[in-house]
Enzyme design. Structure first.
Site, PDB file in Angstrom:
ATOM      1  N   GLU A   1      46.323  37.963  48.969  1.00 38.92           N
ATOM      2  CA  GLU A   1      46.235  36.579  49.286  1.00 38.92           C
ATOM      3  C   GLU A   1      47.061  35.673  48.377  1.00 38.92           C
ATOM      4  O   GLU A   1      47.165  34.571  48.206  1.00 38.92           O
ATOM      5  CB  GLU A   1      45.005  35.797  49.485  1.00 38.92           C
ATOM      6  CG  GLU A   1      43.883  36.383  48.804  1.00 38.92           C
ATOM      7  CD  GLU A   1      42.861  35.223  48.520  1.00 38.92           C
ATOM      8  OE1 GLU A   1      42.239  34.717  49.243  1.00 38.92           O
ATOM      9  OE2 GLU A   1      42.437  35.454  47.219  1.00 38.92           O
TER      10      GLU A   1
ATOM     11  N   ARG B   1      43.434  34.313  40.649  1.00 39.42           N
ATOM     12  CA  ARG B   1      44.284  34.797  41.599  1.00 39.42           C
ATOM     13  C   ARG B   1      44.087  36.501  41.855  1.00 39.42           C
ATOM     14  O   ARG B   1      44.278  36.957  40.674  1.00 39.42           O
ATOM     15  CB  ARG B   1      45.545  34.492  41.377  1.00 39.42           C
ATOM     16  CG  ARG B   1      45.860  33.031  41.482  1.00 39.42           C
ATOM     17  CD  ARG B   1      45.795  32.628  43.181  1.00 39.42           C
ATOM     18  NE  ARG B   1      46.298  31.110  43.348  1.00 39.42           N
ATOM     19  CZ  ARG B   1      45.261  30.236  43.340  1.00 39.42           C
ATOM     20  NH1 ARG B   1      43.916  30.401  43.301  1.00 39.42           N
ATOM     21  NH2 ARG B   1      45.759  28.868  43.498  1.00 39.42           N
TER      22      ARG B   1
ATOM     23  N   HIS C   1      37.511  33.105  48.913  1.00 36.25           N
ATOM     24  CA  HIS C   1      38.136  32.415  48.018  1.00 36.25           C
ATOM     25  C   HIS C   1      37.707  30.902  48.560  1.00 36.25           C
ATOM     26  O   HIS C   1      38.411  30.052  48.864  1.00 36.25           O
ATOM     27  CB  HIS C   1      39.680  32.361  48.444  1.00 36.25           C
ATOM     28  CG  HIS C   1      40.641  31.527  47.516  1.00 36.25           C
ATOM     29  ND1 HIS C   1      41.937  32.097  47.514  1.00 36.25           N
ATOM     30  CD2 HIS C   1      40.368  30.677  46.790  1.00 36.25           C
ATOM     31  CE1 HIS C   1      42.333  31.488  46.481  1.00 36.25           C
ATOM     32  NE2 HIS C   1      41.693  30.391  46.050  1.00 36.25           N
TER      33      HIS C   1
HETATM   34  P1  NAI Z   1      44.743  25.981  33.234  1.00 37.23           P
HETATM   35  O1  NAI Z   1      45.938  25.831  33.535  1.00 37.23           O
HETATM   36  O2  NAI Z   1      43.826  24.694  32.656  1.00 37.23           O
HETATM   37  O3  NAI Z   1      44.321  27.115  32.173  1.00 37.23           O
HETATM   38  C1  NAI Z   1      44.832  28.511  32.458  1.00 37.23           C
HETATM   39  C2  NAI Z   1      44.676  28.881  31.095  1.00 37.23           C
HETATM   40  O4  NAI Z   1      45.387  30.242  31.233  1.00 37.23           O
HETATM   41  C3  NAI Z   1      45.298  28.306  29.995  1.00 37.23           C
HETATM   42  O5  NAI Z   1      44.772  28.038  28.892  1.00 37.23           O
HETATM   43  C4  NAI Z   1      46.840  29.257  29.757  1.00 37.23           C
HETATM   44  O6  NAI Z   1      47.355  29.483  28.504  1.00 37.23           O
HETATM   45  C5  NAI Z   1      46.059  30.859  30.020  1.00 37.23           C
HETATM   46  N1  NAI Z   1      46.871  31.811  30.179  1.00 37.23           N
HETATM   47  C6  NAI Z   1      48.263  31.796  30.712  1.00 37.23           C
HETATM   48  N2  NAI Z   1      48.709  33.174  30.799  1.00 37.23           N
HETATM   49  C7  NAI Z   1      47.566  34.032  30.245  1.00 37.23           C
HETATM   50  C8  NAI Z   1      47.405  35.302  30.024  1.00 37.23           C
HETATM   51  N3  NAI Z   1      48.595  36.101  30.070  1.00 37.23           N
HETATM   52  N4  NAI Z   1      46.391  35.802  29.488  1.00 37.23           N
HETATM   53  C9  NAI Z   1      45.417  34.991  29.508  1.00 37.23           C
HETATM   54  N5  NAI Z   1      45.333  33.410  29.404  1.00 37.23           N
HETATM   55  C10 NAI Z   1      46.451  33.115  30.111  1.00 37.23           C
HETATM   56  O7  NAI Z   1      44.014  26.483  34.824  1.00 37.23           O
HETATM   57  P2  NAI Z   1      42.640  26.211  35.198  1.00 37.23           P
HETATM   58  O8  NAI Z   1      42.278  24.791  35.775  1.00 37.23           O
HETATM   59  O9  NAI Z   1      41.385  26.737  34.220  1.00 37.23           O
HETATM   60  O10 NAI Z   1      42.639  27.466  36.551  1.00 37.23           O
HETATM   61  C11 NAI Z   1      42.909  28.709  36.162  1.00 37.23           C
HETATM   62  C12 NAI Z   1      43.261  29.288  37.581  1.00 37.23           C
HETATM   63  O11 NAI Z   1      42.104  29.426  38.424  1.00 37.23           O
HETATM   64  C13 NAI Z   1      43.980  28.598  38.169  1.00 37.23           C
HETATM   65  O12 NAI Z   1      45.452  29.231  37.872  1.00 37.23           O
HETATM   66  C14 NAI Z   1      44.049  29.245  39.767  1.00 37.23           C
HETATM   67  O13 NAI Z   1      44.736  30.153  39.909  1.00 37.23           O
HETATM   68  C15 NAI Z   1      42.543  29.415  39.701  1.00 37.23           C
HETATM   69  N6  NAI Z   1      41.799  28.791  40.657  1.00 37.23           N
HETATM   70  C16 NAI Z   1      40.982  29.115  41.454  1.00 37.23           C
HETATM   71  C17 NAI Z   1      40.198  28.812  42.468  1.00 37.23           C
HETATM   72  C18 NAI Z   1      39.441  29.167  43.445  1.00 37.23           C
HETATM   73  O14 NAI Z   1      38.950  28.476  44.438  1.00 37.23           O
HETATM   74  N7  NAI Z   1      39.176  30.593  43.568  1.00 37.23           N
HETATM   75  C19 NAI Z   1      40.410  26.973  42.488  1.00 37.23           C
HETATM   76  C20 NAI Z   1      41.159  26.423  41.348  1.00 37.23           C
HETATM   77  C21 NAI Z   1      41.745  27.261  40.455  1.00 37.23           C
END
Ligand code: NAI
Length: 334
Positions: free
Chosen positions: A261, A232, A300
């Site tokens: 965004e 993000r 994105h």
């Molecule tokens: P997830 O929930 O499986 O993993 C997120 C990880 O980030 C967790 O292990 C959590 O503990 C960690 N985290 C939380 N706060 C943190 C911090 N301060 N420092 C380091 N790590 C921290 O989420 P997932 O599925 O891996 O997705 C990650 C992000 O990717 C989503 O939140 C979303 O914003 C983004 N995303 C982007 C897409 C795109 O098209 N560009 C598509 C799908 C997701």
């Protein structure tokens, strides 16, 4: 069971018809479910929606037979869960659909920068085959710093290993089991910024992660390092990126997301006819980074693969089938 689908694209209707077969009686609509059209669906037992159909108390009042909502999204804050619970309406979502997809896009950005792909292609299009200024760098032996080791982060780590990179990671909730299995080490964010040749962000955006990388800590980054953000925009202070590129601290940045965004909650929103693309375009056009030659910005698009979008539909179909067989699958708790 009678189910009504909303906010569909044409190909999605065809896909759902094929996958659901004759098991359910379904109606398919490209429109959102609103107070204006809800009267046409008052006999349905189930609905399937995306995030522009707001399931309010008023809508629920007008769907007396409703028992089940399958949202074709990860997020569910468009649904009044408390009201659903009161009425015994179950809600299911799509918890995951694109971990490998986003990780692959992160690597597409890394490789585009490490191999100066765009400059190389542009040059050849001009029928110029000189190599001046096109020297890239190897990933093998370099250190990849992964911020956030959840679903996407772990895919990135596996891919990094495939490129023979050393992997370090930061996460407030370290997954030591994954660290052992995949062979990476947890360090503090500061240590990660200092030691990484490539930093890639995979953490969620929230109050705590706003400007996780900022004007202060970006000074720690190794000279010439690359930052990749497919998570993000709000995770990085844009000014910090601009300054670090200007001062030569950063060698390159690859971004699929920009700070303006942050209003986007769900990736698939970007494909919806209900999304105001003009607003997005203006916000992006204003962005100074887009025009920096060392920055690669994609719109994105990391989630947007054929397979990932099909996985959303597949999970929705599984959720509906599970519900119709009295099984619990991906249910969201109020
Ligand atoms: P997830 O929930 O499986 O993993 C997120 C990880 O980030 C967790 O292990 C959590 O503990 C960690 N985290 C939380 N706060 C943190 C911090 N301060 N420092 C380091 N790590 C921290 O989420 P997932 O599925 O891996 O997705 C990650 C992000 O990717 C989503 O939140 C979303 O914003 C983004 N995303 C982007 C897409 C795109 O098209 N560009 C598509 C799908 C997701």
């Amino acid at each position: 069971m009678k189910i009504a689908f909303f906010e569909l694209e044409e190909w999605e209707t065809d896909y759902l018809k094929k996958e659901l077969g004759a098991e359910v009686e379904a109606v398919y609509s490209t429109d959102k479910l609103t107070e204006e059209n809800v009267g046409d669906f008052k006999d349905v037992e189930a609905i399937s929606i995306f995030i522009y159909s707001f399931i309010t108390k008023e809508i629920l009042d007008k769907l007396p037979n409703l028992k089940f909502i399958a949202t074709m999204s990860t997020g569910f804050d468009h649904i009044n869960l408390a009201e659903c619970k009161k009425r015994g309406v179950e809600v299911a979502n799509v918890p995951y659909y694109g971990e490998n997809t986003v990780a692959e896009h992160a690597f597409a950005l890394i490789l585009a920068i490490s191999r100066k792909l765009f400059e190389s292609v542009e040059r050849v299009k001009k029928e110029d085959f000189s190599l001046d200024g096109l020297r890239g760098f190897d990933l093998s032996g370099k250190t990849l710093g992964v911020i956030g080791t959840g679903h996407i982060g772990q895919h990135v780590i596996r891919m990094g290993k495939g490129f023979e990179m050393n992997i370090i990671a930061s996460d407030p909730y370290p997954n030591e089991k994954a660290a052992k299995k995949l062979g990476f080490k947890y360090v503090s964010l500061e240590e990660l910024l200092k030691a990484s040749d490539v930093v890639t962000l995979h953490a969620p955006y929230c109050k705590e992660t706003h400007h996780l990388v900022n004007k202060e800590n970006i000074k720690l980054v190794k000279k010439g390092a690359v930052i990749i953000n497919t998570a993000r925009g709000g995770l990085i202070e844009t000014e910090a990126l601009v300054q670090a590129l200007e001062s030569g601290v950063l060698g390159g940045v690859g971004l699929d997301v920009l700070e303006e965004e942050v209003m986007i909650k769900e990736e698939k929103e970007l494909l919806s006819k209900h999304y105001n693309k003009e607003e997005m375009k203006i916000a992006l056009e204003d962005h100074i980074l887009i025009h920096d030659p060392r920055a690669i910005v994609t719109p994105h698009n990391a989630f947007n693969s054929e397979e990932a979008l099909k996985r959303i539909l597949d999970t929705t179909v599984e959720n509906i089938k599970a519900y119709s067989q009295n099984k619990e699958l991906n249910l969201v708790k109020a």
